[in-house]
Design an enzyme around this catalytic site. Structure first.
Site, PDB file in Angstrom:
ATOM      1  N   PRO A 170       0.829  -1.224   0.000  1.00 32.12           N
ATOM      2  CA  PRO A 170       0.000   0.000   0.000  1.00 32.12           C
ATOM      3  C   PRO A 170       0.850   1.255   0.000  1.00 32.12           C
ATOM      4  CG  PRO A 170      -0.926  -1.602   1.494  1.00 32.12           C
ATOM      5  CD  PRO A 170       0.383  -2.174   1.029  1.00 32.12           C
ATOM      6  N   CYS A 171       0.447   2.219  -0.838  1.00 36.82           N
ATOM      7  CA  CYS A 171       1.279   3.412  -1.032  1.00 36.82           C
ATOM      8  C   CYS A 171       0.647   4.686  -0.508  1.00 36.82           C
ATOM      9  CB  CYS A 171       1.583   3.589  -2.518  1.00 36.82           C
ATOM     10  SG  CYS A 171       0.096   3.832  -3.536  1.00 36.82           S
ATOM     11  N   GLN A 172      -0.577   4.588   0.060  1.00 35.64           N
ATOM     12  CA  GLN A 172      -1.285   5.812   0.438  1.00 35.64           C
ATOM     13  C   GLN A 172      -0.489   6.672   1.413  1.00 35.64           C
ATOM     14  OE1 GLN A 172      -2.530   2.759   0.356  1.00 35.64           O
ATOM     15  NE2 GLN A 172      -4.597   2.723  -0.464  1.00 35.64           N
TER      16      GLN A 172
ATOM     17  N   PHE B 262       2.634   7.154   1.467  1.00 35.68           N
ATOM     18  CA  PHE B 262       3.770   7.814   0.810  1.00 35.68           C
ATOM     19  C   PHE B 262       3.338   8.770  -0.298  1.00 35.68           C
ATOM     20  CE2 PHE B 262       5.439   3.442   1.860  1.00 35.68           C
ATOM     21  CZ  PHE B 262       6.164   3.837   2.966  1.00 35.68           C
ATOM     22  N   SER B 263       2.140   8.580  -0.836  1.00 39.08           N
ATOM     23  CA  SER B 263       1.728   9.283  -2.042  1.00 39.08           C
ATOM     24  C   SER B 263       1.492  10.769  -1.806  1.00 39.08           C
ATOM     25  CB  SER B 263       0.440   8.650  -2.587  1.00 39.08           C
ATOM     26  OG  SER B 263      -0.053   9.382  -3.669  1.00 39.08           O
TER      27      SER B 263
END
Length: 363
Positions: A83-85, A87-88
């Site tokens: 999951p990248c939320q 870092f985004s």
């Protein structure tokens, strides 16, 4: 051997690229039930098309709670996009977001399986934003501590035949420190456009392009102007018009409503000038906000979003319409994944039987 374990698999964008390159999945996991249903249906379609059964374990749930995990030596590769939320730049970039810890859970599975190599995909910000410099350093240190030398690069999907300028980080690790790895060179000389992607689909509303977005396009009462007509905020919501003659911007996972990108149907059908360019010029010249937009402006369908991501034409999407848009927006473009897979296979000196036609149609 050419086996891989897939983590945070989603609808299978990364997996499809590796399978098309000749790798064979042995385990796949994601927390989303809808994504795993899509993934399973896609694997069944591949088995039917190729005559080679893909009967690997497909497990739905939090990887940290899965009881029967792949064992040491069960695969030559571990791949996935945690999951990248957290870092985004599209999110809050919260260093305390618990989803950001999944990158270390990914490495925990690498340590368990001890593959020859791993491929971790994530957002560009994790590799390039100074806020995450310490985090990416910790990730690479952890990889080194468990025995892997890493290479880090940001790739643009448009360089690999994807009609979308989606930039993503790829951290690739190898157990053998003597291996020389080169990231894939661009596979196209000219970037594909939105028109290139959508003109191959059936007309909107017909089978194969019938999962339409119901969110209307209306003008913003107080438009925010930018130098480009495809930036700023000219319409309601955050779904901006796409320049039909260029690759799409990154498709968001929040599609399905007013955040769904907008296309010009007349430009798609006839090549006519895009309406938004004329409207933008009028606003810049002091013109008034129009009361309504022409019907030629509409939001992209599920199948059009999937085509922009380079999923196979007959990808069997499951779940609600919002879930389907989310699965597409969260995915790694399969054609981008295919290029990465071939580069890893070359570094590992693997003689694989690639089948890129799997990325065209599944049915």
């Amino acid at each position: 051997m050419k086996r891989f374990v897939s983590l945070y698999s989603g609808a299978g964008g990364l997996d499809l690229g590796f399978i098309a390159a000749g790798f064979v999945p042995v385990f796949a996991n994601d927390i989303s039930a809808d994504a795993m249903k899509t993934y399973s249906a896609a694997m069944d379609a591949i088995s039917k098309k190729t005559g080679k059964t893909l009967n690997h374990r497909i497990v739905t749930g939090d990887i940290r709670e899965v009881e029967e995990l792949p064992e040491r030596g069960s695969a030559e590769l571990v791949i996935g996009g945690p999951p990248c939320q957290g870092f985004s730049v599209a999110g809050k970039m919260d260093p305390n977001d618990p989803r950001s810890r999944h990158v270390f859970d990914f490495l925990g599975m690498v340590e368990r399986v001890q593959p020859r190599a791993f491929v971790m995909e994530n957002v560009k910000a994790l590799a390039k934003n100074k806020r995450w410099a310490g985090t990416i350093a910790d990730i690479r240190k952890k990889a080194k501590d468990i025995g892997y030398e890493t290479k880090l690069e940001v790739l643009n999907s448009a360089d690999y035949g994807v009609p979308q300028t989606r930039e993503r980080m790829f951290l690739v690790g190898f157990k053998d420190p003597s291996i020389e790895y080169d990231y894939p060179k661009p596979t196209v000389k000219k970037w594909l456009s939105v028109v290139d992607a959508l003109r191959g689909l059936p007309p909107l509303g017909e089978p194969g392009n019938d999962q339409t977005c119901k969110a209307k396009v209306t003008t913003a009462k107080n438009p925010v102007l930018r130098p480009s007509p495809f930036a700023g905020m000219l319409f309601n919501g955050q779904g901006r018009p796409m320049d039909m003659d260029k690759p799409s911007p990154t498709l968001p996972a929040s599609m399905g409503g007013n955040r769904t990108p907008i296309v010009d149907q007349e430009t798609l059908e006839t090549g006519a000038s895009q309406w938004v360019e004329k409207y933008h010029a009028e606003l810049q010249g002091g013109g008034s906000v129009v009361d309504s937009v022409p019907i030629r402006l509409r939001r992209i369908s599920v199948q059009e979003a999937a085509a922009i991501q380079t999923f196979p034409r007959d990808m069997p999407w499951c779940g609600s319409q919002c879930s389907r848009y989310r699965q597409i927006g969260n995915a790694v473009p399969p054609k981008m994944a295919f290029a990465v897979a071939l580069s890893v296979a070359k570094a590992l000196d693997m003689d694989l039987e690639a089948n890129p036609s799997l990325l065209d149609e599944l049915g």
